[in-house]
Scaffold this motif. Structure first.
Motif, PDB file in Angstrom:
ATOM      1  N   GLY A  45       0.756  -1.242   0.000  1.00  0.00           N
ATOM      2  CA  GLY A  45       0.000   0.000   0.000  1.00  0.00           C
ATOM      3  C   GLY A  45       0.784   1.289   0.000  1.00  0.00           C
ATOM      4  N   TRP A  46       2.094   1.251   0.158  1.00  0.00           N
ATOM      5  CA  TRP A  46       2.853   2.505   0.116  1.00  0.00           C
ATOM      6  C   TRP A  46       3.484   2.692  -1.261  1.00  0.00           C
ATOM      7  N   SER A  47       3.745   3.930  -1.590  1.00  0.00           N
ATOM      8  CA  SER A  47       4.358   4.260  -2.885  1.00  0.00           C
ATOM      9  C   SER A  47       5.356   5.387  -2.714  1.00  0.00           C
ATOM     10  N   LEU A  48       6.337   5.414  -3.599  1.00  0.00           N
ATOM     11  CA  LEU A  48       7.252   6.543  -3.741  1.00  0.00           C
ATOM     12  C   LEU A  48       7.007   7.093  -5.138  1.00  0.00           C
ATOM     13  N   TYR A  49       6.829   8.400  -5.223  1.00  0.00           N
ATOM     14  CA  TYR A  49       6.523   9.013  -6.510  1.00  0.00           C
ATOM     15  C   TYR A  49       7.720   9.801  -7.033  1.00  0.00           C
ATOM     16  N   HIS A  50       7.858   9.784  -8.348  1.00  0.00           N
ATOM     17  CA  HIS A  50       8.889  10.565  -9.041  1.00  0.00           C
ATOM     18  C   HIS A  50      10.299  10.242  -8.543  1.00  0.00           C
ATOM     19  N   VAL A  51      10.609   8.964  -8.474  1.00  0.00           N
ATOM     20  CA  VAL A  51      11.937   8.510  -8.061  1.00  0.00           C
ATOM     21  C   VAL A  51      12.867   8.575  -9.274  1.00  0.00           C
ATOM     22  N   THR A  52      14.058   9.101  -9.080  1.00  0.00           N
ATOM     23  CA  THR A  52      15.045   9.151 -10.152  1.00  0.00           C
ATOM     24  C   THR A  52      15.970   7.951 -10.017  1.00  0.00           C
ATOM     25  N   TRP A  53      15.932   7.078 -11.013  1.00  0.00           N
ATOM     26  CA  TRP A  53      16.768   5.883 -11.058  1.00  0.00           C
ATOM     27  C   TRP A  53      17.840   6.068 -12.109  1.00  0.00           C
ATOM     28  N   GLU A  54      19.010   5.513 -11.866  1.00  0.00           N
ATOM     29  CA  GLU A  54      20.055   5.499 -12.876  1.00  0.00           C
ATOM     30  C   GLU A  54      20.579   4.074 -12.985  1.00  0.00           C
ATOM     31  N   GLY A  55      20.678   3.611 -14.224  1.00  0.00           N
ATOM     32  CA  GLY A  55      21.153   2.254 -14.445  1.00  0.00           C
ATOM     33  C   GLY A  55      21.162   1.899 -15.917  1.00  0.00           C
ATOM     34  N   ILE A  56      21.114   0.619 -16.181  1.00  0.00           N
ATOM     35  CA  ILE A  56      21.175   0.114 -17.554  1.00  0.00           C
ATOM     36  C   ILE A  56      19.816  -0.466 -17.904  1.00  0.00           C
ATOM     37  N   LYS A  57      19.286  -0.043 -19.030  1.00  0.00           N
ATOM     38  CA  LYS A  57      18.007  -0.592 -19.491  1.00  0.00           C
ATOM     39  C   LYS A  57      18.175  -2.098 -19.681  1.00  0.00           C
ATOM     40  N   LEU A  58      17.216  -2.851 -19.187  1.00  0.00           N
ATOM     41  CA  LEU A  58      17.302  -4.301 -19.272  1.00  0.00           C
ATOM     42  C   LEU A  58      17.368  -4.762 -20.716  1.00  0.00           C
ATOM     43  N   LYS A  59      16.614  -4.128 -21.592  1.00  0.00           N
ATOM     44  CA  LYS A  59      16.622  -4.566 -22.997  1.00  0.00           C
ATOM     45  C   LYS A  59      18.000  -4.384 -23.631  1.00  0.00           C
ATOM     46  N   LYS A  60      18.779  -3.418 -23.188  1.00  0.00           N
ATOM     47  CA  LYS A  60      20.139  -3.247 -23.715  1.00  0.00           C
ATOM     48  C   LYS A  60      21.072  -4.344 -23.209  1.00  0.00           C
ATOM     49  N   LEU A  61      20.935  -4.707 -21.923  1.00  0.00           N
ATOM     50  CA  LEU A  61      21.737  -5.808 -21.397  1.00  0.00           C
ATOM     51  C   LEU A  61      21.415  -7.111 -22.124  1.00  0.00           C
ATOM     52  N   LEU A  62      20.130  -7.352 -22.347  1.00  0.00           N
ATOM     53  CA  LEU A  62      19.723  -8.583 -23.035  1.00  0.00           C
ATOM     54  C   LEU A  62      20.218  -8.589 -24.480  1.00  0.00           C
ATOM     55  N   ALA A  63      20.137  -7.446 -25.146  1.00  0.00           N
ATOM     56  CA  ALA A  63      20.615  -7.366 -26.531  1.00  0.00           C
ATOM     57  C   ALA A  63      22.115  -7.662 -26.597  1.00  0.00           C
ATOM     58  N   SER A  64      22.870  -7.185 -25.617  1.00  0.00           N
ATOM     59  CA  SER A  64      24.314  -7.418 -25.625  1.00  0.00           C
ATOM     60  C   SER A  64      24.648  -8.900 -25.445  1.00  0.00           C
ATOM     61  N   ALA A  65      23.751  -9.633 -24.784  1.00  0.00           N
ATOM     62  CA  ALA A  65      23.977 -11.066 -24.566  1.00  0.00           C
ATOM     63  C   ALA A  65      23.454 -11.921 -25.715  1.00  0.00           C
ATOM     64  N   GLY A  66      22.621 -11.353 -26.577  1.00  0.00           N
ATOM     65  CA  GLY A  66      22.095 -12.103 -27.708  1.00  0.00           C
ATOM     66  C   GLY A  66      21.093 -13.172 -27.294  1.00  0.00           C
ATOM     67  N   VAL A  67      19.866 -12.767 -27.000  1.00  0.00           N
ATOM     68  CA  VAL A  67      18.821 -13.684 -26.554  1.00  0.00           C
ATOM     69  C   VAL A  67      18.476 -14.671 -27.670  1.00  0.00           C
ATOM     70  N   GLN A  68      18.497 -15.942 -27.342  1.00  0.00           N
ATOM     71  CA  GLN A  68      18.140 -16.987 -28.308  1.00  0.00           C
ATOM     72  C   GLN A  68      16.626 -17.049 -28.476  1.00  0.00           C
ATOM     73  N   ASP A  69      16.179 -17.478 -29.665  1.00  0.00           N
ATOM     74  CA  ASP A  69      14.749 -17.525 -29.980  1.00  0.00           C
ATOM     75  C   ASP A  69      13.942 -18.382 -29.013  1.00  0.00           C
ATOM     76  N   LYS A  70      14.518 -19.447 -28.509  1.00  0.00           N
ATOM     77  CA  LYS A  70      13.751 -20.339 -27.632  1.00  0.00           C
ATOM     78  C   LYS A  70      13.594 -19.794 -26.212  1.00  0.00           C
ATOM     79  N   ALA A  71      14.276 -18.702 -25.869  1.00  0.00           N
ATOM     80  CA  ALA A  71      14.123 -18.080 -24.550  1.00  0.00           C
ATOM     81  C   ALA A  71      12.759 -17.393 -24.475  1.00  0.00           C
ATOM     82  N   LYS A  72      12.003 -17.711 -23.439  1.00  0.00           N
ATOM     83  CA  LYS A  72      10.670 -17.124 -23.253  1.00  0.00           C
ATOM     84  C   LYS A  72      10.583 -16.256 -22.003  1.00  0.00           C
ATOM     85  N   TYR A  73      11.520 -16.451 -21.076  1.00  0.00           N
ATOM     86  CA  TYR A  73      11.501 -15.743 -19.799  1.00  0.00           C
ATOM     87  C   TYR A  73      12.907 -15.320 -19.408  1.00  0.00           C
TER      88      TYR A  73
END
Length: 159
Positions: A45-73
């Motif tokens: 029930g609690w929330s934090l609003y307008h939090v500034t995060w810094e990091g690496i987009k997950l889709k960029k990390l996954l792209a760098s690893a080369g996700v295989q077609d059979k990966a679903k999760y």
């Protein structure tokens, strides 16, 4: 809480990828990071609003690893050896899903899941795995720690 320092930190991507990756702390923090502002909601029930995060987009990390077609999760592991969770590949590729190292300009404290934690702004915080140290691409669905205890696997926030 695991005791994580720059000396024992490790992070890796493996499983159904073409290029498994691993980093120590120095290598990880030298990666090109992005900044985003998003809300953070706890299922209790609690929330934090307008939090500034810094990091690496997950889709960029996954792209760098080369996700295989059979990966679903993408299965996420916590360095404490207890918590795991998954996102579908589609969920993991959302633009605001991030592997964060900074919150509001400061390193994420251990008590808040640092030094590295997953951030999934559209879902409740139990999907934002604390003390993140491994991502494994898998074909079969995995039921994570909180889902085994009755929480929804698709934890979208209804606000």
């Amino acid at each position: 809480m695991p005791e994580i320092s720059d000396k024992n930190f490790s992070f890796k991507i493996d499983g159904l990828v073409n290029n498994p990756k691993s980093w120590n702390w120095e290598q990880f923090v030298q990666m090109n990071r992005e900044v985003q502002v998003s809300d953070f909601h706890c299922v209790t029930g609690w929330s934090l609003y307008h939090v500034t995060w810094e990091g690496i987009k997950l889709k960029k990390l996954l792209a760098s690893a080369g996700v295989q077609d059979k990966a679903k999760y993408v299965k996420f592991y916590s360095q404490d050896g207890v918590y795991t969770d998954t996102l579908t590949i589609k969920q993991a590729m959302e633009d605001d899903v991030m592997v964060a190292v900074l919150i509001d300009g400061e390193l994420i404290e251990n008590r808040n899941g640092g030094p590295v934690r997953l951030i999934v702004p559209e879902m409740y915080a139990y999907k934002s795995v604390k003390w993140l140290n491994r991502m494994e691409l898998i074909e079969e669905e995995h039921i994570g720690y909180w889902e085994q205890r009755g929480y929804k696997k698709d934890a979208y926030v209804d606000v």
